[in-house]
Design an enzyme around this catalytic site. Sequence first.
Site, PDB file in Angstrom:
ATOM      1  N   ASP A  35      -4.334   7.398   8.201  1.00 17.08           N
ATOM      2  CA  ASP A  35      -5.445   6.552   8.655  1.00 17.08           C
ATOM      3  C   ASP A  35      -5.017   5.525   9.695  1.00 17.08           C
ATOM      4  OD1 ASP A  35      -3.869   4.948   7.137  1.00 17.08           O
ATOM      5  OD2 ASP A  35      -5.386   4.420   5.643  1.00 17.08           O
TER       6      ASP A  35
ATOM      7  N   HIS B   1      -1.238   4.324   7.008  1.00 19.09           N
ATOM      8  CA  HIS B   1      -0.587   4.996   5.878  1.00 19.09           C
ATOM      9  C   HIS B   1      -0.286   6.454   6.194  1.00 19.09           C
ATOM     10  CE1 HIS B   1      -3.243   1.716   4.360  1.00 19.09           C
ATOM     11  NE2 HIS B   1      -2.084   1.346   3.846  1.00 19.09           N
TER      12      HIS B   1
ATOM     13  N   SER C 253       0.813  -1.226   0.000  1.00 16.34           N
ATOM     14  CA  SER C 253       0.000   0.000   0.000  1.00 16.34           C
ATOM     15  C   SER C 253       0.840   1.268   0.000  1.00 16.34           C
ATOM     16  CB  SER C 253      -0.924   0.016   1.220  1.00 16.34           C
ATOM     17  OG  SER C 253      -0.162  -0.035   2.411  1.00 16.34           O
TER      18      SER C 253
END
Length: 389
Positions: free
Chosen positions: A352, A355, A47
């Site tokens: 979040d 990240h 990610s």
Amino acid sequence: MSEQAAISIFFFFFMQVLVLSEVAILKPVLDEQNSCDFPAIINLGDSNSDTGGYAAGFYPPTSPNGNTYFHMPARRFSDGRLVIDFIADAFGLPFINAYLDSVGTNFSHGINFATAASTIRLPNRIIPRGGFSPFYLDLQYLQFEQFKSRSQMIRKQGGLFASSMPKGQYFSKALYTFDIGQNDLGEGFFANLTIQQVNASVPDMINKFSANVKNVYSLGARYFWVHNTGPIGCLPYVLSAFSSAEKDPAGCLKPHNEVAQYFNLKLKEAIVQLRNELPSAAFTYVDIYAVKYSLFAEPQKHGFELPLVACCGYGGRYNYSAEVLCGGTIRVNGTDIFVGSCDRPSVRIVWDGIHYTEAANRFIFDQISTGLFSDTHVPLKQACQRTSN
Ligand SMILES: *[C@@H]1O[C@H](CO)[C@@H](O)[C@H](O)[C@H]1NC(C)=O
Ligand SMILES: *[C@@H]1O[C@H](CO)[C@@H](O)[C@H](O)[C@H]1NC(C)=O
Ligand SMILES: *[C@@H]1O[C@H](CO)[C@@H](O)[C@H](O)[C@H]1NC(C)=O
Ligand SMILES: *[C@@H]1O[C@H](CO)[C@@H](O)[C@H](O)[C@H]1NC(C)=O
Ligand SMILES: *[C@@H]1O[C@H](CO)[C@@H](O)[C@H](O)[C@H]1NC(C)=O
């Protein structure tokens, strides 16, 4: 020991240091004038560099993801751009699209095989039964292999799709970027393995990483830009799950970060080895850990605040709950609460809980692109220039 002997031993070491530091200074024979002309970027990872793979395969990130830069969800886990977006931008290239994304994608200047929640090793608990992406590094490589041959078939056929495929020569001229490993550590921690057990599996992770780099090389890749793994013990999703673990002065989890640092030590050794084995390739090992850690350790110095608190999350000391993530809704005492953005994501590091914010990603990019955090001090724009160990 006589004074004389001590002095000559000292002198010997002094000379060694001199010789070593000269080597260190001379090592990169860089042509400062000419920056590399990468026509494409090919990325493998998780990610930290996913520009739409997870969204295409599973569940797209919802608003407020994307708010800051794209003003709508943009298939990334952040309020805006990722480091890989800033890298593409630095070379005047468009943002790279995800291989898995079948809608409106154009791969003429790059392609992204990263998916959020990807690991180097085959994970045990795969979506939707668990949290990890099935597209672990071996599969990302296989997708790359398919893409390389099929994209050229499409180009030969001509017609509508030809212009969205890269030229054949780009495969040897592209910059190949890697950012993966965080979820291998996370998988171990969240499977309740001990710190020592996760740590002991690091060499196997690195071996599998190297094997994939060699496979990518065997298909023509020559320029490699490899991010090490960040300080996972500073992220709310780990902080909130292992709150009793020992903390360092920055408030990060010491044992978890030690495993990340061991991963990075082995990764750096592997890169040195790859340079020896594949002398016609250029490898840059980038110490993302150091840059990210500096944000957590000295946030004010870099213009940030509340370093360990998620901007878009819910509950607890770290504003993070695994029960409801950024963009979700939770019912509390009969009222629905939407998990939205904090007021000023531009001064926050963690988006979040897992990240980074666009502001942090921009800071990280600004630092790593200088070359100060590369093992051979090679700046991003010169990452095509080979350096010896
Ligand atoms: C893909 O992007 C390239 C370069 O920007 C452009 O020339 C080409 O027309 C695009 N292809 C499609 C199908 O949009
Ligand atoms: C890990 O331990 C916690 C606390 O004992 C438990 O709630 C959780 O289910 C365990 N996770 C796994 C994957 O075994
Ligand atoms: C991880 O393993 C290495 C090599 O055995 C060791 O030096 C290091 O102290 C270990 N780290 C942790 C956190 O267990
Ligand atoms: C929910 O209501 C209870 C009882 O009124 C209260 O003690 C609690 O703090 C409330 N929880 C939240 C999150 O507001
Ligand atoms: C925590 O997340 C909420 C969204 O649920 C946000 O409104 C709030 O500003 C965040 N708290 C902090 C201190 O950033």
